[in-house]
Design an enzyme around this catalytic site. Structure first.
Site, short mmCIF file in Angstrom:
data_model
loop_
_atom_site.label_atom_id
_atom_site.label_comp_id
_atom_site.label_asym_id
_atom_site.label_seq_id
_atom_site.Cartn_x
_atom_site.Cartn_y
_atom_site.Cartn_z
N GLY A 9 4.33 1.90 -1.63
CA GLY A 9 3.65 1.87 -0.34
C GLY A 9 2.85 0.59 -0.20
N CYS A 10 1.85 0.65 0.62
CA CYS A 10 1.00 -0.51 0.89
C CYS A 10 0.29 -0.98 -0.38
CB CYS A 10 -0.02 -0.15 1.97
SG CYS A 10 -1.16 -1.48 2.34
N PHE A 11 0.33 -2.28 -0.63
CA PHE A 11 -0.31 -2.76 -1.86
C PHE A 11 -1.82 -2.66 -1.82
CE2 PHE A 11 1.18 -7.28 -0.39
CZ PHE A 11 0.30 -7.30 0.68
N TRP A 12 -2.42 -2.50 -0.65
CA TRP A 12 -3.87 -2.33 -0.59
C TRP A 12 -4.30 -1.08 -1.35
CZ3 TRP A 12 -4.53 -2.92 5.43
CH2 TRP A 12 -4.27 -4.24 5.79
N TYR A 152 -7.53 1.70 8.02
CA TYR A 152 -6.51 2.06 7.05
C TYR A 152 -7.14 2.36 5.69
CZ TYR A 152 -2.08 1.95 4.50
OH TYR A 152 -1.01 2.28 3.72
#
Length: 174
Positions: A9-12, A152
């Protein structure tokens, strides 16, 4: 020191979770797994580069075992979702582990098998050889810590960090 490159998923979110663990010495957000040279965030977001948003997590296995690093990976995202994590959809959000040698490949396969004990047989996480790793733009590095009030981060990353804090309390930074 060891470094694992994983995508889920999102690397954040990945970045935020691994930074709270004792023994993790570095987390670098980036792109890998595709064929497009020198990708940037905008091009990866199109889903046409073949690259996944990933992190390279470096850790001291004497402080936090490699198996725990990998179990955290399978705890913090849903490895049964093909090419997506929640509302983030596309191959750039796929669940993948990128190995540098046969030993890592075997570690990754063992972790995926172990994860199937709690996720079931529907795991879609790929295990791929690591090609070139492209470091993401500076503003993506340690994004959660720099932007804790961002929507987010509050809605998606924070619950994942809290889940890991609860499940892996013995490995948290003081």
């Amino acid at each position: 020191m060891q470094t694992f490159v994983v995508a889920g998923g999102c690397f954040w979110c990945l970045d935020a979770v691994y930074r709270v663990l004792r023994g993790v010495t570095d987390v670098v957000s980036g792109y890998t797994g595709g064929a497009t040279p020198d990708p940037d965030y905008e091009s990866v977001c199109t889903g046409r580069t073949g690259h996944a948003e990933a992190i390279a997590v470096t850790f001291d296995p004497e402080i936090i075992p490699a198996g725990v690093i990998l179990d955290v990976f399978f705890t913090l995202h849903d490895p049964t979702q093909l090419n997506r994590q929640g509302a983030d959809v596309g191959t750039q959000y796929r669940s993948a582990m990128f190995y540098v040698d046969e030993d890592q490949r075997q570690l990754f396969e063992t972790a995926r098998t172990r994860a199937a004990e709690w996720w079931g047989e529907g795991i879609v996480t790929t295990i791929e050889p690591l090609g070139e790793y492209f470091v993401a733009e500076d503003y993506h590095q340690d994004f959660f810590a720099k932007n804790p009030g961002q929507g987010y981060c509050m809605a998606v990353a924070l619950p994942k960090v809290n889940k890991i804090r609860k499940s892996y309390a013995q490995y948290l930074l003081p």
